[in-house]
Enzyme design. Structure first.
Site, PDB file in Angstrom:
ATOM      1  N   PHE A 170      14.127 -23.514  60.105  1.00  0.00           N
ATOM      2  CA  PHE A 170      14.500 -24.905  60.114  1.00  0.00           C
ATOM      3  C   PHE A 170      15.891 -24.972  60.460  1.00  0.00           C
ATOM      4  CE2 PHE A 170      11.774 -28.676  59.883  1.00  0.00           C
ATOM      5  CZ  PHE A 170      10.445 -27.928  60.116  1.00  0.00           C
ATOM      6  N   GLU A 210      -0.867 -31.786  50.773  1.00  0.00           N
ATOM      7  CA  GLU A 210      -0.920 -30.882  51.756  1.00  0.00           C
ATOM      8  C   GLU A 210       0.512 -30.496  52.758  1.00  0.00           C
ATOM      9  OE1 GLU A 210      -4.164 -29.297  52.848  1.00  0.00           O
ATOM     10  OE2 GLU A 210      -2.355 -28.110  54.046  1.00  0.00           O
ATOM     11  N   ARG A 241       1.228 -27.588  59.054  1.00  0.00           N
ATOM     12  CA  ARG A 241       1.944 -28.069  60.181  1.00  0.00           C
ATOM     13  C   ARG A 241       0.931 -27.982  61.310  1.00  0.00           C
ATOM     14  NH1 ARG A 241       5.287 -22.851  59.881  1.00  0.00           N
ATOM     15  NH2 ARG A 241       3.143 -22.096  58.996  1.00  0.00           N
ATOM     16  N   GLU A 242       1.277 -28.997  62.028  1.00  0.00           N
ATOM     17  CA  GLU A 242       0.521 -29.112  63.578  1.00  0.00           C
ATOM     18  C   GLU A 242       0.928 -27.895  64.319  1.00  0.00           C
ATOM     19  OE1 GLU A 242       0.913 -33.019  65.576  1.00  0.00           O
ATOM     20  OE2 GLU A 242       0.514 -33.969  63.463  1.00  0.00           O
ATOM     21  N   GLY A 263      10.687 -35.006  65.364  1.00  0.00           N
ATOM     22  CA  GLY A 263       9.768 -36.210  65.416  1.00  0.00           C
ATOM     23  C   GLY A 263       8.520 -35.922  64.869  1.00  0.00           C
ATOM     24  N   CYS A 304       5.012 -37.386  60.863  1.00  0.00           N
ATOM     25  CA  CYS A 304       5.740 -37.201  59.413  1.00  0.00           C
ATOM     26  C   CYS A 304       6.873 -37.098  58.845  1.00  0.00           C
ATOM     27  CB  CYS A 304       4.944 -35.746  58.998  1.00  0.00           C
ATOM     28  SG  CYS A 304       2.959 -35.443  59.011  1.00  0.00           S
TER      29      CYS A 304
END
Ligand code: UGA
Length: 436
Positions: free
Chosen positions: A250, A149, A152-153, A258, A261
Site C-alpha cells: 500500500f 468484512e 478487496r475487489e 478510489g 469504500c
C-alpha cells in the site's frame, strides 16, 4: 446451518458464495428485481474473477438459493446483513438507512434463537441502536453481532475464504458461539479470531480503511515533494518499505485511491467523529482526502503543461475502473481525470478491458473505444489510469506507431521507464523525475 444473506451486492453475493462453499445451506435476499433476475440466472452482475463458476455450481447443487424478501420461506439460523452504506447525498456521513431497514425486516421474521450479524461498514454506535429497535419489534432481546468484512475487489472470494483474521463483536456469548460455528472450517485452519465488543468491531473496519487510505496518501504526499525536489517516490517507497515496521504494501504512488469504500469511509469516519465531539482526532483524514484529490488535479495540470490549451486535444485514457480486475468505477481516479480533461475541452477517448459496458450510456462526452489499436490512433497524449496487465505489457514501439505524439503519463508507476524512453516516448511518471 441455514444461513440468510441480506443484500446481494459485492459483499453479500461474495459472502453467500463463500458460505455455501463452506458447506452451509444459503438463501441470498435481494430486493432489486433486475439484480435478482441476473443472479437467479447464475450470472454475476459485476466483474469479479472466479465468482461466476462458483455461483453456477452452488445454484445447480441447490446449496445456494435466492429470494426477494426475508419473509419468503424458511427462517434461517443466522442472517448476515450485507447491504450498502453509501455516502449521503447531503453530507459526508454514511447513509445507514438500508442497514436499519434490513434489520427491521428481519426483526419481524426471526425467532428468539436466531443470530443476526451485521457485515456492512457502519458508523460506530449503529449496532447498539439497531439492536434496541429490532428487539422492540421482535418482542425479545435480539442476538446481534457485528463481523466486519475486509475483502478487496478483484480478490473477493479468496479474501472471504482465506481472510487474514476474523473479527467478531457480539452482544452475547450465544451469538459469538454461533458465528464461530459458521466459520469453523476457516478457524480450524488457524485463522486468527479477534473477539471484541460490538463497538470495537464497527470501528475496526473504518479504522482499517482509514489506515490504508492514509498509507496511500502518505506516499502520494512524498510524491508531491519528490516532484519539486528531484527525488523519486517509487525508490523512496522501496527504501522505507524494507523497514518491517513500515512494510512495503500500500505504498504505490500514483493517481491515488478510489472505489466504493476507502473514499466514502474516511469521509463517513470524519462525520461520525464530529458527531461524537472528537472531530479533531481524525482531522488528518481531511488531508488524506485532499492529497488524494490533488493527485487527480496534478494529472490535468501536467496535460496542460505538455499540450498547452486542452481544447480539442486528443487524449487517450487507458483504464476506467478504480483498480484492475474490477469494473467498479465508483470514485475512480481514472474516470474522474478523464471527465476533468473533457471538461477542459479535450477530446477524451476511454479504453478499458471490461468496464465499458458498465459505463453504459453515462458520460456521453467521453469517446469509447473497445479496440486498443483504434483507440490509440492519432492521440496526442496517453494516460495510464488503471494498471490492467494488458497495459503493463504494452509494447511501446508498436503503440508509438499508432499515436500522433509519443507522450504518456504513467498514473500508476507500472511502466518500464527505460524501454518506453528507448522507443522514443516522453514518459512522465507521477512522483518521479525520469525525463532524460
Ligand atoms: C478496500 C480494502 O482494501 C479492503 O480491505 C476493504 O474490505 C474494502 O476496501 C471495503 O471496505 O469493502 P478495495 O476498495 O477493493 O478494498 O480496494 P483496494 O485494493 O484497497 O484499493 C483501493 C484503492 O487504492 C484503489 O484505487 C487502488 O488503486 C489504490 N491504491 C492501493 C493505491 O493507489 N496505492 C496502493 O499502494 C494501494
Amino acid at each position: 446451518m441455514l444461513i440468510g444473506v441480506v443484500g446481494l451486492g459485492y459483499l453479500g453475493l461474495t459472502h453467500s458464495i463463500a458460505m455455501a462453499m463452506l458447506g452451509h445451506q444459503v438463501i441470498g435476499y435481494e430486493r432489486d428485481p433486475a439484480r435478482l433476475r441476473v443472479i437467479s440466472d447464475a450470472q454475476i452482475p459485476f466483474h469479479e474473477p472466479g465468482l461466476e463458476d462458483q455461483l453456477y455450481k452452488l445454484k445447480s447443487s441447490g446449496l445456494l438459493t435466492v429470494a426477494q424478501e426475508v419473509d419468503d420461506g424458511a427462517v434461517c439460523d443466522v442472517y448476515f446483513i450485507c447491504v450498502g452504506t453509501p455516502q449521503t447525498a447531503s453530507g459526508k456521513s454514511a447513509d445507514t438507512s438500508f442497514v436499519i431497514s434490513a434489520g427491521m425486516s428481519l426483526a419481524k421474521v426471526i425467532a428468539p434463537d436466531t443470530v443476526v450479524v451485521g457485515k456492512s461498514t457502519v458508523p460506530v454506535g449503529t449496532a447498539a441502536s439497531l439492536r434496541k429497535q429490532m428487539s422492540e419489534v421482535a418482542g425479545f432481546p435480539v442476538h446481534l453481532a457485528w463481523n466486519p468484512e475486509f475483502l478487496r475487489e478483484g480478490t473477493a472470494l479468496e479474501d472471504s475464504l482465506d481472510p487474514d483474521r476474523i473479527v467478531i463483536g457480539s452482544c452475547d456469548d450465544y451469538g459469538l458461539q454461533k458465528i464461530k460455528e459458521v466459520y469453523k472450517p476457516i478457524l480450524d485452519r488457524g485463522t486468527p479470531l479477534v473477539e471484541v465488543s460490538v463497538e470495537t468491531a464497527e470501528l475496526v473496519k473504518v479504522a482499517a480503511n482509514a489506515f490504508l487510505a492514509t498509507k496511500v496518501s502518505f506516499i502520494n504526499a512524498m510524491a508531491e515533494i519528490a516532484e519539486v525536489s528531484g527525488a523519486d517516490a517509487v525508490e523512496l517507497a522501496k527504501a522505507i518499505g524494507y523497514d518491517e515496521r513500515i512494510g512495503n504494501k500500500f505504498l504505490r504512488s500514483g493517481i491515488g485511491f478510489g472505489g466504493g469504500c476507502l473514499p466514502k469511509d474516511i469521509r463517513g469516519f470524519v462525520a461520525r467523529a464530529e458527531e461524537l465531539g472528537v472531530g479533531d482526532a481524525v482531522n488528518f483524514l481531511r488531508d488524506v482526502d485532499a492529497i488524494n484529490q490533488r493527485r487527480r488535479a496534478r494529472v490535468v495540470k501536467l496535460a496542460e503543461q505538455e499540450l498547452g490549451e486542452l481544447k480539442d486535444k486528443k487524449i487517450l485514457m487507458l483504464g476506467l475502473s478504480f483498480k484492475p480486475d474490477s469494473d467498479d468505477m465508483r470514485d475512480s481516479p481514472a474516470l474522474d481525470i478523464a471527465l476533468r480533461l473533457s471538461e477542459a475541452g479535450a477530446k477524451v477517448t476511454v479504453h478499458d478491458p471490461v468496464s465499458l459496458s458498465a459505463l453504459g450510456e453515462k458520460h456521453p462526452e467521453l469517446f469509447r473505444e473497445q479496440d486498443l489499436k483504434t483507440a490509440a490512433q492519432d492521440q496526442e497524449l496517453v494516460i495510464l489510469g488503471t494498471e490492467w496487465d494488458q497495459y503493463k505489457s504494452l509494447e511501446p514501439g508498436a503503440l508509438g506507431n499508432l499515436v500522433g505524439n509519443r507522450l504518456i503519463i504513467d498514473g500508476r508507476n507500472v511502466l518500464d521507464v527505460r524501454s518506453w524512453q528507448a522507443a522514443g516516448w516522453r514518459l512522465i511518471a507521477l512522483g518521479r523525475n525520469v525525463q532524460q
